[in-house]
Write an enzyme that holds these catalytic residues in place. Structure first.
Site, PDB file in Angstrom:
ATOM      1  CG  HIS A   1      -1.714  -1.375   1.095  1.00  0.00           C
ATOM      2  ND1 HIS A   1      -2.846  -1.145   0.400  1.00  0.00           N
ATOM      3  CD2 HIS A   1      -2.214  -2.057   2.043  1.00  0.00           C
ATOM      4  CE1 HIS A   1      -3.680  -2.285   0.469  1.00  0.00           C
ATOM      5  NE2 HIS A   1      -3.291  -2.724   1.618  1.00  0.00           N
TER       6      HIS A   1
ATOM      7  CG  ASP B   1      -2.747  -8.680   0.939  1.00  0.00           C
ATOM      8  OD1 ASP B   1      -1.630  -8.949   1.940  1.00  0.00           O
ATOM      9  OD2 ASP B   1      -3.602  -7.806   0.954  1.00  0.00           O
TER      10      ASP B   1
ATOM     11  CG  HIS C   1      -6.326  -5.663   2.085  1.00  0.00           C
ATOM     12  ND1 HIS C   1      -5.751  -6.359   2.936  1.00  0.00           N
ATOM     13  CD2 HIS C   1      -7.441  -5.103   2.461  1.00  0.00           C
ATOM     14  CE1 HIS C   1      -6.479  -6.867   3.889  1.00  0.00           C
ATOM     15  NE2 HIS C   1      -7.610  -5.677   3.758  1.00  0.00           N
TER      16      HIS C   1
ATOM     17  CG  ASP D   1      -4.739 -10.277   3.664  1.00  0.00           C
ATOM     18  OD1 ASP D   1      -4.578 -10.913   2.140  1.00  0.00           O
ATOM     19  OD2 ASP D   1      -4.456  -9.448   3.695  1.00  0.00           O
TER      20      ASP D   1
HETATM   21 ZN   LIG Z   1      -3.775  -7.457   2.875  1.00  0.00          ZN
END
Ligand SMILES: [Zn+2]
Length: 316
Positions: A127, A164, A166, A253
């Site tokens: 991120h 991931d 996200h 995740d």
């Molecule tokens: Zn994540």
């Protein structure tokens, strides 16, 4: 059996949250314990990460951002840029050492001392943007490793596979206009999950148009949807792009037991993804894979999936 680098440093545990937080040192303690008990660490090649050179960090991040991060950590600030992204007095150094871990993995693979690498690093990175920390990430480890390979080892084209749950908005933005780094992400749909980016129409800009590929998943999606996406969307894209090295932003995740998202991927789903990427690397880039830990917040599934991931990398 393949030679797989194991990149880890006890100082990674010094980046500790000042309040209850899912991205904690206990994640790495659990991974280290689990892989040790499974007899896997002794079958990997230990590589000690070093602090990176400035130029390698500045290939991705602004000097001003680095100064701001360092000052905030030294001053004792509790967060940087957003309330979910904590720091402590050690965090600047440990973020550098985390990036250094990704570099160490990339170096070992590029120099051929190992076939593949697994970098058990934290804080995570995908991120983090050029000049912003967010989503528990301070420096973008995968992006720094990609630029390191290009600058120091003459690598032309790098593929980043980000699984991931996200979307890796930081990585996407860093390479948005760059045709030499292909960013592929499979993640929960941005309507439902942080950080709210990664829609199908985000495909890169300018010269980089076509080298960003987002495949958002509806809540409830699992192994079947992931398999179809890897076989029918990722694979043809890789055949066209022809990378020289594959980096994996390996978050765990998307697992059905993970508390931070709503997907249903199982241990076997992570086995499939690893095996598929290994197959792509064998076809296009002499097997070169550098896997870099991102998220994964439920200890039991995190450790069992990483065991599977490492076993597949070892090709035992
Ligand atoms: Zn994540």
């Amino acid at each position: 059996m393949k030679r797989v680098a194991w990149i880890y440093h006890p100082d990674y545990l010094l980046h500790t949250p000042p309040f209850e937080h899912p991205e904690s040192p206990e994640r790495l303690v659990a991974i280290n314990d689990h892989l040790g008990k499974a007899g896997l660490i002794e079958r990997m090649v230990p590589v000690t990460p070093e602090y990176p050179e400035d130029a390698d960090i500045l290939s991705v991040h602004d000097r001003e951002y680095l100064n701001r991060l360092e000052t905030a950590c030294r001053r004792g600030d509790l967060t940087l840029d957003s309330e979910d992204t904590y720091i402590n007095r050690h965090s600047y150094n440990i973020a550098l050492l985390s990036a250094g871990g990704a570099i160490a993995g990339a170096k070992a693979v590029a120099e051929g001392t190992v076939d593949r690498a697994f970098c058990a690093v934290r804080p995570p990175g995908h991120h983090a943007g050029r000049s912003v920390g967010m989503g528990f990430c301070l420096l973008n480890n995968a992006a720094i490793a990609a630029r390191y390979l290009q600058a120091r080892h003459g690598v032309g084209k790098v593929l980043i596979v980000d699984w991931d749950v996200h979307h890796g908005n930081g990585t996407q933005n860093i390479f948005l206009e760059d045709p030499t780094v292909f960013y592929f992400s499979i993640h929960e749909h941005p309507t439902f999950l942080y950080p709210g980016t990664g829609r199908r129409w985000e495909i890169g800009k300018g010269k980089g148009e076509g080298t960003t590929l987002n495949t958002p998943m509806a809540p409830g999606a699992g192994d079947a949807e992931y398999r179809t996406t890897f076989e029918q969307t990722l694979e043809p894209a890789v055949e066209r792009f022809r990378p020289e090295v594959i980096l994996v932003s390996a978050g765990f995740d998307a697992h059905r037991d993970d508390p931070l998202a709503d997907l249903q991927v199982t241990d076997e789903g992570f086995r499939f993804m690893t095996r598929h990427v290994v197959g792509l690397a064998d076809r296009f880039c002499g097997g070169k894979i550098v896997s870099i830990l991102e998220g994964g917040y439920e200890t039991s599934s995190l450790t069992s999936c990483i065991e599977i991931h490492v076993r597949e990398l070892l090709d035992e």
